[in-house]
Design a protein around this motif. Structure first.
Motif, PDB file in Angstrom:
ATOM      1  N   UNK A 291      92.143  16.799  31.822  1.00  0.00           N
ATOM      2  CA  UNK A 291      90.968  16.962  30.947  1.00  0.00           C
ATOM      3  C   UNK A 291      90.881  15.757  29.994  1.00  0.00           C
ATOM      4  N   UNK A 292      90.710  14.603  30.572  1.00  0.00           N
ATOM      5  CA  UNK A 292      90.688  13.370  29.792  1.00  0.00           C
ATOM      6  C   UNK A 292      89.485  13.303  28.866  1.00  0.00           C
ATOM      7  N   UNK A 293      88.405  13.990  29.232  1.00  0.00           N
ATOM      8  CA  UNK A 293      87.192  13.959  28.407  1.00  0.00           C
ATOM      9  C   UNK A 293      87.419  14.525  27.013  1.00  0.00           C
ATOM     10  N   UNK A 294      88.465  15.341  26.843  1.00  0.00           N
ATOM     11  CA  UNK A 294      88.768  15.903  25.525  1.00  0.00           C
ATOM     12  C   UNK A 294      89.255  14.836  24.552  1.00  0.00           C
ATOM     13  N   UNK A 295      89.667  13.694  25.082  1.00  0.00           N
ATOM     14  CA  UNK A 295      90.222  12.628  24.240  1.00  0.00           C
ATOM     15  C   UNK A 295      89.204  11.548  23.900  1.00  0.00           C
ATOM     16  N   UNK A 296      88.083  11.537  24.583  1.00  0.00           N
ATOM     17  CA  UNK A 296      87.135  10.434  24.418  1.00  0.00           C
ATOM     18  C   UNK A 296      86.578  10.333  22.998  1.00  0.00           C
ATOM     19  N   UNK A 297      86.328  11.479  22.379  1.00  0.00           N
ATOM     20  CA  UNK A 297      85.683  11.458  21.055  1.00  0.00           C
ATOM     21  C   UNK A 297      86.567  10.810  19.992  1.00  0.00           C
ATOM     22  N   UNK A 298      87.874  10.718  20.257  1.00  0.00           N
ATOM     23  CA  UNK A 298      88.787  10.113  19.293  1.00  0.00           C
ATOM     24  C   UNK A 298      89.318   8.756  19.742  1.00  0.00           C
ATOM     25  N   UNK A 299      88.756   8.246  20.827  1.00  0.00           N
ATOM     26  CA  UNK A 299      89.109   6.881  21.224  1.00  0.00           C
ATOM     27  C   UNK A 299      88.496   5.912  20.215  1.00  0.00           C
ATOM     28  N   UNK A 300      89.325   5.060  19.643  1.00  0.00           N
ATOM     29  CA  UNK A 300      88.857   4.211  18.541  1.00  0.00           C
ATOM     30  C   UNK A 300      87.737   3.266  18.954  1.00  0.00           C
ATOM     31  N   UNK A 301      87.767   2.739  20.174  1.00  0.00           N
ATOM     32  CA  UNK A 301      86.707   1.825  20.590  1.00  0.00           C
ATOM     33  C   UNK A 301      85.376   2.567  20.715  1.00  0.00           C
ATOM     34  N   UNK A 302      85.406   3.755  21.289  1.00  0.00           N
ATOM     35  CA  UNK A 302      84.176   4.543  21.396  1.00  0.00           C
ATOM     36  C   UNK A 302      83.668   4.952  20.014  1.00  0.00           C
ATOM     37  N   UNK A 303      84.591   5.216  19.107  1.00  0.00           N
ATOM     38  CA  UNK A 303      84.201   5.556  17.735  1.00  0.00           C
ATOM     39  C   UNK A 303      83.573   4.355  17.038  1.00  0.00           C
ATOM     40  N   UNK A 304      84.157   3.170  17.230  1.00  0.00           N
ATOM     41  CA  UNK A 304      83.635   1.972  16.585  1.00  0.00           C
ATOM     42  C   UNK A 304      82.268   1.584  17.146  1.00  0.00           C
ATOM     43  N   UNK A 305      82.050   1.864  18.422  1.00  0.00           N
ATOM     44  CA  UNK A 305      80.762   1.536  19.021  1.00  0.00           C
ATOM     45  C   UNK A 305      79.615   2.302  18.358  1.00  0.00           C
ATOM     46  N   UNK A 306      79.916   3.471  17.850  1.00  0.00           N
ATOM     47  CA  UNK A 306      78.878   4.252  17.169  1.00  0.00           C
ATOM     48  C   UNK A 306      78.506   3.641  15.817  1.00  0.00           C
TER      49      UNK A 306
END
Length: 547
Positions: A291-306
């Motif tokens: 269930x890797x999708x559970x970790x995406x919201x806390x990935x720092x790069x994805x967070x910084x992109x927002x």
């Protein structure tokens, strides 16, 4: 000089870049002086045995490295072996990219899986970005004199498949390699490389970025391999470092002087972004259950992109592969032990993370001005006429390699483009029969104006050669004056420079100003010489030759 202060509080001193107008003036001056470009230095070295490989070493690493080139070819106008490159229409090119922090390890013996050599349709371009290549002072200096072990293993694997190393750039442990199928070489032009140091106050190359840019069938592309600041708490600094790299890297090309001026940019490397907030137990559970999708919201790069608009311009495929850091070597088990700090105390336990990433960016179209009466019909510098489309076909990691504490990340792309041109700048051809028994003759014709120089040269390469410096022999182009367009020029090659043994060879015209192979002959046969028979190198009767 002006001062740039980052979000994380870092201060950088930046020199103002040359303006576009100044670059255009400089480019114009270059064209005016094309007849004498390289002449003074070139004449001083023509007594040497080969074109020079020029490099400058400073205390911080390689300040510049310009390898002399060489590559091979197919018949003029020949299509790719797959038939996917066609004249006139929209064409597809397949690119295979790898990023891998090799943690100072030596390369594995077999990299077939990493390069996916037997995939269909076959690959046209390979781009390999490595981080933490062994760079002790003695090892680093030796790698300047000869290719490093990682470059060797890639060349040894790809050359038999018809791939030639187009160029490479290295800064300490950062290494970027580009390989292309022979048929594409005359259409890869204006190759330039650069680097930026960010590690240890910007004076040492253990962190930073190296880049390669070139024109591919007229489309400006740039590849940027980065190794950014480590540790969980430095997400802002990583963004600042990337912004600083984009701000400081420039090229001597008026159409695309900076990284983001290119039509397509690929950004990849050990970007070191971590997974925030989640505890180690939750990470393990999510990874083990898939269930890797559970970790995406806390990935720092994805967070910084927002938060950062310039990051939002970069695209990335879904992270549907396990985090690639940190593994116990030679295993598939994560190393979650506590790292030691500078003072010998243990820190928090390591958490797995997607530190190794591959992203890309298509240059946005310029928004038309409201008062522009022709806004409805304007195009972005011809991008509508010659568009390019990037599709990611695969984004994954290869868990089979264990020499490092990182797993390599692989991405494959389809580049759909309309070629801006499909004719080589130089047509080159052998004349008559070639053997070491007599002087040989070749002809070349400049078919399109470019910044030619009397320092340009024509190399003889054996089919299956690995890189630009892998020529058998070479001849300088006509010395007294530069050629006219469509003028047929004949040059002789001394028989003592021709290989005694027969085989398949190809001729290539190399431009020192463009640092590119601008023309390749078709493959041709060199016959075994009588001298080879007399010296017992081949049996009698070969090619009808007897003692």
């Amino acid at each position: 000089m002006f001062r740039f202060k980052s979000r994380a509080g870092c201060v950088w001193d930046l020199a103002l870049r040359r303006g576009t107008a100044e670059r255009k003036v400089k480019a114009t001056e270059k064209r005016r002086n094309s007849q004498t470009t390289g002449l003074t230095i070139g004449k001083q070295i023509q007594s040497l045995d080969s074109p020079l490989e020029i490099f400058v070493i400073c205390a911080q690493g390689v300040c510049g490295f310009f390898p002399t080139p060489q590559e091979r070819d197919t018949d003029k106008g020949e299509e790719m072996s797959t038939g996917r490159f066609r004249s006139g229409g929209r064409d597809k090119c397949r690119m295979h990219m790898v990023t891998w922090n090799v943690a100072t390890a030596e390369p594995p013996e077999d990299i077939t899986s990493l390069l996916q050599l037997d995939v269909q349709p076959p690959t046209d371009l390979y781009v390999i970005g490595l981080q933490e290549v062994s760079s002790s002072p003695v090892r680093f200096i030796s790698d300047l004199l000869v290719e490093d072990s990682w470059s060797h293993v890639f060349m040894d694997t790809l050359a038999p498949r018809g791939f030639i190393k187009v160029t490479s750039v290295r800064m300490q442990g950062l290494l970027l390699l580009v390989f292309a199928k022979q048929v594409h070489l005359p259409y890869i032009r204006d190759i330039q490389t650069t680097y930026t140091r960010t590690g240890i106050f910007g004076y040492w190359g253990n962190k930073g970025g190296v880049s390669v840019r070139f024109s591919f069938y007229g489309h400006m592309v740039c590849f940027l391999n980065c190794h950014l600041a480590a540790h969980m708490n430095y997400a802002l600094q990583r963004v600042d470092e990337f912004e600083y790299i984009l701000e400081t890297q420039d090229f001597d090309i008026s159409e695309s002087p900076n990284v983001l001026d290119h039509k397509v940019v690929f950004w990849f490397g050990d970007l070191n972004f971590r997974i925030a907030d989640h505890g180690l137990h939750f990470l393990r559970s999510s990874i083990n259950s898939g269930r890797l999708n559970l970790l995406w919201s806390k990935d720092q790069l994805l967070m910084m992109k927002k938060k950062e608009a310039f990051l939002q311009e970069f695209e990335e495929g879904p992270l549907n592969f396990k985090p690639t850091y940190k593994f116990a070597r030679n295993s598939d088990t994560y190393d979650t032990s506590s790292p030691k700090t500078w003072f010998g105390f243990n820190g928090k336990k390591r958490k797995p993370a997607w530190t190794d990433r591959i992203l890309w960016r298509i240059k946005p179209k310029d928004l038309p001005s409201e008062d522009d009466e022709k806004a409805s019909t304007c195009t972005d510098d011809g991008q509508d006429e010659y568009p390019i489309m990037v599709t990611q076909d695969k984004y994954t990691s290869d868990m089979s390699y264990g020499v490092s504490d990182h797993k390599p990340v692989i991405a494959t792309f389809s580049l759909e483009l309309r070629k801006c041109f499909d004719t080589p700048m130089v047509h080159i051809s052998p004349v008559g029969v070639w053997s070491a028994d007599q002087d040989a003759v070749l002809t070349y014709t400049v078919q399109e104006d470019f910044m030619s120089s009397t320092w340009d040269w024509i190399g003889l390469y054996k089919v299956g050669f690995k890189s630009a410096s892998d020529y058998e022999t070479f001849v300088w182009v006509r010395e007294n004056e530069l050629p006219e367009i469509n003028e047929v020029i004949q040059i002789s090659v001394d028989k003592d420079e021709i290989p005694l043994l027969g085989g398949q060879y190809v001729l290539g015209y190399y431009s020192t100003n463009m640092q590119s192979i601008l023309g390749l002959s078709s493959n041709f046969q060199i016959l075994e010489s009588k001298r080879a028979v007399m010296e017992g190198l081949v049996p009698e009767g070969i090619n009808g030759i007897n003692k």
